[in-house]
Scaffold this motif. Structure first.
Motif, short mmCIF file in Angstrom:
data_model
loop_
_atom_site.label_atom_id
_atom_site.label_comp_id
_atom_site.label_asym_id
_atom_site.label_seq_id
_atom_site.Cartn_x
_atom_site.Cartn_y
_atom_site.Cartn_z
N PHE A 74 0.84 -1.20 0.00
CA PHE A 74 0.00 0.00 0.00
C PHE A 74 0.87 1.25 0.00
O PHE A 74 0.64 2.19 -0.77
N CYS A 75 1.89 1.28 0.85
CA CYS A 75 2.78 2.45 0.93
C CYS A 75 3.55 2.63 -0.37
O CYS A 75 3.73 3.75 -0.83
N SER A 76 4.01 1.54 -0.97
CA SER A 76 4.76 1.68 -2.23
C SER A 76 3.84 2.17 -3.34
O SER A 76 4.26 2.98 -4.17
N ASN A 77 2.58 1.72 -3.35
CA ASN A 77 1.63 2.20 -4.36
C ASN A 77 1.37 3.69 -4.17
O ASN A 77 1.31 4.44 -5.16
N GLN A 78 1.22 4.12 -2.94
CA GLN A 78 0.99 5.54 -2.68
C GLN A 78 2.20 6.37 -3.10
O GLN A 78 2.07 7.45 -3.66
#
Length: 81
Positions: A40-44
Protein backbone atom coordinates in the motif's frame (compact mmCIF):
# COMPACT_ATOMS: atom_id res chain seq x y z
CA UNK A 1 -51.55 -23.46 32.24
CA UNK A 2 -49.69 -20.16 32.29
CA UNK A 3 -46.76 -21.87 33.97
CA UNK A 4 -46.64 -24.50 31.21
CA UNK A 5 -46.64 -21.79 28.52
CA UNK A 6 -43.87 -19.95 30.34
CA UNK A 7 -41.81 -23.13 30.59
CA UNK A 8 -42.36 -23.87 26.88
CA UNK A 9 -41.33 -20.34 25.96
CA UNK A 10 -38.19 -20.64 28.09
CA UNK A 11 -37.33 -24.02 26.59
CA UNK A 12 -37.84 -22.81 23.04
CA UNK A 13 -35.70 -19.74 23.77
CA UNK A 14 -32.93 -21.88 25.25
CA UNK A 15 -33.08 -24.28 22.28
CA UNK A 16 -32.80 -21.36 19.85
CA UNK A 17 -29.82 -20.01 21.79
CA UNK A 18 -28.14 -23.42 21.75
CA UNK A 19 -28.76 -23.78 18.02
CA UNK A 20 -27.29 -20.34 17.32
CA UNK A 21 -24.12 -21.27 19.22
CA UNK A 22 -23.56 -24.24 16.90
CA UNK A 23 -24.04 -22.26 13.68
CA UNK A 24 -21.58 -19.45 12.93
CA UNK A 25 -23.10 -16.10 12.20
CA UNK A 26 -23.14 -14.99 8.55
CA UNK A 27 -21.16 -11.85 9.34
CA UNK A 28 -18.56 -13.70 11.36
CA UNK A 29 -17.78 -16.09 8.51
CA UNK A 30 -16.75 -13.24 6.18
CA UNK A 31 -13.13 -12.29 6.54
CA UNK A 32 -11.96 -8.77 5.92
CA UNK A 33 -8.86 -8.82 3.75
CA UNK A 34 -6.58 -5.90 4.42
CA UNK A 35 -3.91 -4.89 1.92
CA UNK A 36 -0.27 -5.48 2.70
CA UNK A 37 0.98 -2.25 4.33
CA UNK A 38 4.27 -2.31 2.41
CA UNK A 39 2.50 -2.72 -0.90
CA UNK A 40 0.00 0.00 0.00
CA UNK A 41 2.78 2.45 0.93
CA UNK A 42 4.76 1.68 -2.23
CA UNK A 43 1.63 2.20 -4.36
CA UNK A 44 0.99 5.54 -2.68
CA UNK A 45 4.62 6.57 -3.22
CA UNK A 46 4.41 5.62 -6.90
CA UNK A 47 1.23 7.65 -7.34
CA UNK A 48 2.79 10.66 -5.63
CA UNK A 49 5.91 10.38 -7.79
CA UNK A 50 3.81 10.14 -10.94
CA UNK A 51 1.80 13.20 -9.88
CA UNK A 52 4.99 15.19 -9.21
CA UNK A 53 6.45 14.17 -12.57
CA UNK A 54 3.25 15.14 -14.37
CA UNK A 55 3.23 18.50 -12.60
CA UNK A 56 6.86 19.11 -13.52
CA UNK A 57 6.15 18.24 -17.16
CA UNK A 58 3.19 20.64 -17.21
CA UNK A 59 5.33 23.40 -15.71
CA UNK A 60 8.05 22.87 -18.31
CA UNK A 61 5.46 22.80 -21.07
CA UNK A 62 3.91 26.01 -19.76
CA UNK A 63 7.27 27.75 -19.48
CA UNK A 64 8.20 26.74 -23.01
CA UNK A 65 4.86 27.99 -24.33
CA UNK A 66 5.33 31.26 -22.43
CA UNK A 67 8.87 31.64 -23.82
CA UNK A 68 7.67 31.02 -27.38
CA UNK A 69 4.85 33.53 -26.94
CA UNK A 70 7.08 36.24 -25.51
CA UNK A 71 9.73 35.56 -28.14
CA UNK A 72 7.11 35.90 -30.89
CA UNK A 73 5.85 39.15 -29.36
CA UNK A 74 9.33 40.63 -29.11
CA UNK A 75 10.00 39.65 -32.73
CA UNK A 76 6.82 41.38 -33.86
CA UNK A 77 7.66 44.45 -31.80
CA UNK A 78 11.15 44.54 -33.32
CA UNK A 79 9.65 44.31 -36.82
CA UNK A 80 7.33 47.25 -36.14
CA UNK A 81 10.23 49.57 -35.29
Amino acid sequence: MADLEAVLADVSYLMAMEKSKCMPAARASKKIVLPDPRQFCSNQAERATEARQELAELCVFGLRAYARKTHACTNRFAQLR
